[in-house]
Write a protein that holds these residues in place. Structure first.
Motif, PDB file in Angstrom:
ATOM      1  N   PRO A  73       0.802  -1.243   0.000  1.00 37.73           N
ATOM      2  CA  PRO A  73       0.000   0.000   0.000  1.00 37.73           C
ATOM      3  C   PRO A  73       0.824   1.277   0.000  1.00 37.73           C
ATOM      4  O   PRO A  73       0.393   2.285  -0.561  1.00 37.73           O
ATOM      5  CB  PRO A  73      -0.824  -0.132   1.284  1.00 37.73           C
ATOM      6  CG  PRO A  73      -0.962  -1.600   1.498  1.00 37.73           C
ATOM      7  CD  PRO A  73       0.346  -2.188   1.043  1.00 37.73           C
ATOM      8  N   VAL A  74       2.018   1.277   0.626  1.00 39.89           N
ATOM      9  CA  VAL A  74       2.813   2.499   0.694  1.00 39.89           C
ATOM     10  C   VAL A  74       3.266   2.951  -0.692  1.00 39.89           C
ATOM     11  O   VAL A  74       3.593   4.121  -0.907  1.00 39.89           O
ATOM     12  CB  VAL A  74       4.033   2.310   1.625  1.00 39.89           C
ATOM     13  CG1 VAL A  74       5.129   1.501   0.945  1.00 39.89           C
ATOM     14  CG2 VAL A  74       4.575   3.659   2.088  1.00 39.89           C
ATOM     15  N   VAL A 199       5.969   4.208  10.538  1.00 36.55           N
ATOM     16  CA  VAL A 199       5.652   5.306   9.611  1.00 36.55           C
ATOM     17  C   VAL A 199       5.149   4.760   8.276  1.00 36.55           C
ATOM     18  O   VAL A 199       4.132   5.230   7.738  1.00 36.55           O
ATOM     19  CB  VAL A 199       6.901   6.195   9.393  1.00 36.55           C
ATOM     20  CG1 VAL A 199       6.646   7.201   8.270  1.00 36.55           C
ATOM     21  CG2 VAL A 199       7.273   6.926  10.679  1.00 36.55           C
ATOM     22  N   MET A 200       5.858   3.758   7.729  1.00 37.97           N
ATOM     23  CA  MET A 200       5.457   3.203   6.433  1.00 37.97           C
ATOM     24  C   MET A 200       4.100   2.517   6.512  1.00 37.97           C
ATOM     25  O   MET A 200       3.306   2.557   5.556  1.00 37.97           O
ATOM     26  CB  MET A 200       6.510   2.189   5.946  1.00 37.97           C
ATOM     27  CG  MET A 200       7.860   2.784   5.664  1.00 37.97           C
ATOM     28  SD  MET A 200       7.855   3.938   4.274  1.00 37.97           S
ATOM     29  CE  MET A 200       9.557   4.532   4.366  1.00 37.97           C
ATOM     30  N   PHE A 201       3.806   1.900   7.651  1.00 38.31           N
ATOM     31  CA  PHE A 201       2.539   1.196   7.799  1.00 38.31           C
ATOM     32  C   PHE A 201       1.359   2.160   7.766  1.00 38.31           C
ATOM     33  O   PHE A 201       0.343   1.900   7.113  1.00 38.31           O
ATOM     34  CB  PHE A 201       2.539   0.407   9.113  1.00 38.31           C
ATOM     35  CG  PHE A 201       1.315  -0.448   9.295  1.00 38.31           C
ATOM     36  CD1 PHE A 201       1.255  -1.721   8.748  1.00 38.31           C
ATOM     37  CD2 PHE A 201       0.216   0.017  10.002  1.00 38.31           C
ATOM     38  CE1 PHE A 201       0.128  -2.515   8.910  1.00 38.31           C
ATOM     39  CE2 PHE A 201      -0.916  -0.756  10.166  1.00 38.31           C
ATOM     40  CZ  PHE A 201      -0.962  -2.031   9.616  1.00 38.31           C
ATOM     41  N   VAL A 202       1.504   3.279   8.447  1.00 35.18           N
ATOM     42  CA  VAL A 202       0.372   4.208   8.571  1.00 35.18           C
ATOM     43  C   VAL A 202       0.332   5.264   7.471  1.00 35.18           C
ATOM     44  O   VAL A 202      -0.715   5.878   7.236  1.00 35.18           O
ATOM     45  CB  VAL A 202       0.379   4.913   9.944  1.00 35.18           C
ATOM     46  CG1 VAL A 202       0.365   3.894  11.067  1.00 35.18           C
ATOM     47  CG2 VAL A 202       1.599   5.836  10.094  1.00 35.18           C
ATOM     48  N   SER A 209      -7.912   5.433   4.540  1.00 34.05           N
ATOM     49  CA  SER A 209      -8.410   5.313   5.910  1.00 34.05           C
ATOM     50  C   SER A 209      -7.684   4.168   6.600  1.00 34.05           C
ATOM     51  O   SER A 209      -7.191   3.243   5.934  1.00 34.05           O
ATOM     52  CB  SER A 209      -9.913   5.036   5.916  1.00 34.05           C
ATOM     53  OG  SER A 209     -10.171   3.727   5.424  1.00 34.05           O
ATOM     54  N   PRO A 210      -7.598   4.177   7.930  1.00 31.46           N
ATOM     55  CA  PRO A 210      -6.919   3.091   8.658  1.00 31.46           C
ATOM     56  C   PRO A 210      -7.533   1.725   8.375  1.00 31.46           C
ATOM     57  O   PRO A 210      -6.806   0.747   8.150  1.00 31.46           O
ATOM     58  CB  PRO A 210      -7.107   3.488  10.128  1.00 31.46           C
ATOM     59  CG  PRO A 210      -7.235   4.977  10.092  1.00 31.46           C
ATOM     60  CD  PRO A 210      -7.993   5.275   8.832  1.00 31.46           C
ATOM     61  N   ILE A 214      -5.323  -1.373   6.628  1.00 25.15           N
ATOM     62  CA  ILE A 214      -5.098  -2.612   7.377  1.00 25.15           C
ATOM     63  C   ILE A 214      -5.634  -3.804   6.588  1.00 25.15           C
ATOM     64  O   ILE A 214      -4.982  -4.853   6.486  1.00 25.15           O
ATOM     65  CB  ILE A 214      -5.770  -2.528   8.762  1.00 25.15           C
ATOM     66  CG1 ILE A 214      -5.036  -1.503   9.634  1.00 25.15           C
ATOM     67  CG2 ILE A 214      -5.768  -3.898   9.452  1.00 25.15           C
ATOM     68  CD1 ILE A 214      -5.714  -1.188  10.942  1.00 25.15           C
ATOM     69  N   GLY A 215      -6.802  -3.630   6.001  1.00 22.18           N
ATOM     70  CA  GLY A 215      -7.359  -4.695   5.186  1.00 22.18           C
ATOM     71  C   GLY A 215      -6.522  -4.993   3.955  1.00 22.18           C
ATOM     72  O   GLY A 215      -6.380  -6.149   3.539  1.00 22.18           O
ATOM     73  N   GLN A 216      -5.911  -3.942   3.367  1.00 24.44           N
ATOM     74  CA  GLN A 216      -5.083  -4.133   2.174  1.00 24.44           C
ATOM     75  C   GLN A 216      -3.773  -4.844   2.488  1.00 24.44           C
ATOM     76  O   GLN A 216      -3.264  -5.601   1.659  1.00 24.44           O
ATOM     77  CB  GLN A 216      -4.818  -2.783   1.512  1.00 24.44           C
ATOM     78  CG  GLN A 216      -6.042  -2.162   0.869  1.00 24.44           C
ATOM     79  CD  GLN A 216      -6.793  -3.139  -0.010  1.00 24.44           C
ATOM     80  OE1 GLN A 216      -6.284  -3.556  -1.049  1.00 24.44           O
ATOM     81  NE2 GLN A 216      -7.996  -3.522   0.397  1.00 24.44           N
TER      82      GLN A 216
END
Length: 387
Positions: A73-74, A199-202, A209-210, A214-216
């Protein structure tokens, strides 16, 4: 022969401006040649828009492009500047920036001028092959090189950034952890890895959206597992040591039977603690990492060989001893079979009947990596100063 040597001794061939112009020109040329056929870029572009729209990043969208996305996703943030402009301009900028990123990584490294020039000339054709496919592997090569040399300069926080970035985009970046033992600030390095991972996760949540992100991530890991199985049957994938052995032998077996011994061969040089202080030894380990990540991945593609090709040059030039005719032969073999085989400069019959069906593009790189491993087990890298 003397005239030939005199011709290539001209300053033109040793001027960085020549190489910068060439690498930028290759980016432009690839974009122009692929202006009406650039499926990979359409997939990349879609990562941003699908993140923005909060629809699956890993579903098929046949109306937009063929195949599916396998990047994290990032990547939506990395590709954003190239996705929001007109498609033709985005493609052009993407190819040029990829070329420039690897060029800058090589130029910013601690490689000698001789090594840098060798990399930039020797890898130019392989770069063009990767650019034709708009391959992010060009950036992966740059990320691994930057991570190594930033650790060499004790800039561990920045090195951790690139390692985590590469990992969160395509997993390949995780091989940067191989340089952990060369870090003089291991606690800082580990804490930086953790911090940048958060940082990369969020980060992609900024444009979505969070819950969606998270689902992706869950979808991403599922898609990668499925892709690994698909790669075993694809002639365009698994162009690696693993794929070559499978196709030549015709046998069906678990890849761990090859990956396990490969990890052992890769890891043995770490036991030579007395060699750590020699820059040539450390650079050779960088070369090993650049080759290993492609040789032992079922996702390796022909256009991904820009990564090991940078490693091949570092292997050849880092040695503090005189290279033999056999080493030169291996270098030529790699250029002819691994680099030229996908192009029209190589006989089409040999490419279609031998190189592609048996993943022989991996053969020269495998031989060089095995010789590199033997050298790291047995050679003294302090024999004389590096060129």
């Amino acid at each position: 022969m003397d005239r030939c040597r005199a011709f290539f001794a001209k300053p033109f061939f040793y001027d960085y401006r020549t190489l910068l112009g060439l690498w930028l020109l290759l980016g432009v040329l690839a974009a122009v040649m692929k202006m009406h056929s650039h499926n990979n870029f359409l997939i990349f572009r879609g990562v941003f828009w699908h993140t923005w729209q909060q629809v699956s990043l890993y579903a098929a969208y046949p109306a937009e492009y063929g195949d599916v996305n396998y990047y994290g996703p990032v990547f939506s943030l990395l590709i954003a500047p190239f996705a929001v402009v007109p498609e033709w301009l985005g493609l052009l900028l993407w190819c040029v920036v990829l070329s420039l990123f690897l060029y800058v990584a090589i130029r910013r490294s601690d490689l000698t001028k001789y090594q840098q020039l060798f990399v930039l000339w020797f890898c130019a054709h392989e770069l063009l092959t990767a650019l034709y496919m708009q391959q992010f592997n060009i950036a992966i090569a740059a990320i691994i090189v930057l991570a190594f040399f930033l650790i060499e300069r004790e800039r561990d926080t920045e090195a951790a950034f690139f390692i985590v970035l590469g990992t969160f985009v395509k997993l390949y970046g995780i091989v940067g952890l191989a340089f952990f033992f060369f870090s003089k600030h291991k606690v800082r390095f580990v804490l930086s890895l953790i911090g940048w991972s958060v940082v990369m996760f969020v980060a992609p949540m900024v444009i979505s959206s969070p819950e969606f992100i998270i689902g992706q991530y869950q979808e991403w890991f599922t898609s990668l597992a499925e892709k690994n199985g698909e790669n075993l049957e694809s002639i365009a994938q698994n162009i690696s040591l693993l794929g070559m052995v499978h196709r030549i032998s015709g046998a069906v077996f678990n890849d761990l039977w090859l990956i396990g011994p490969g990890l052992v061969l890769f890891g043995i040089p770490y036991l030579r603690f007395s060699q750590y202080k020699h820059v040539a030894f450390r650079q050779t380990l960088l070369a090993s990492v650049l080759m290993f990540v492609v040789l032992f991945s079922t996702g390796s593609e022909s256009s991904g060989y820009i990564i090991p090709f940078v490693g091949i040059v570092i292997w050849y030039t880092a040695a503090p001893w005189q290279r033999t005719n056999w080493d030169i032969a291996l270098l030529v073999f790699a250029f002819v079979l691994s680099s030229l085989s996908p192009s029209d400069l190589f006989p089409a019959y040999l490419r279609k009947e031998w190189v592609q069906p048996y993943a022989l593009k991996a053969l020269p790189v495998t031989l060089i990596w095995l010789k590199l491993c033997f050298e790291m087990y047995s050679k003294d890298y302090a024999a004389k100063s590096i060129r």
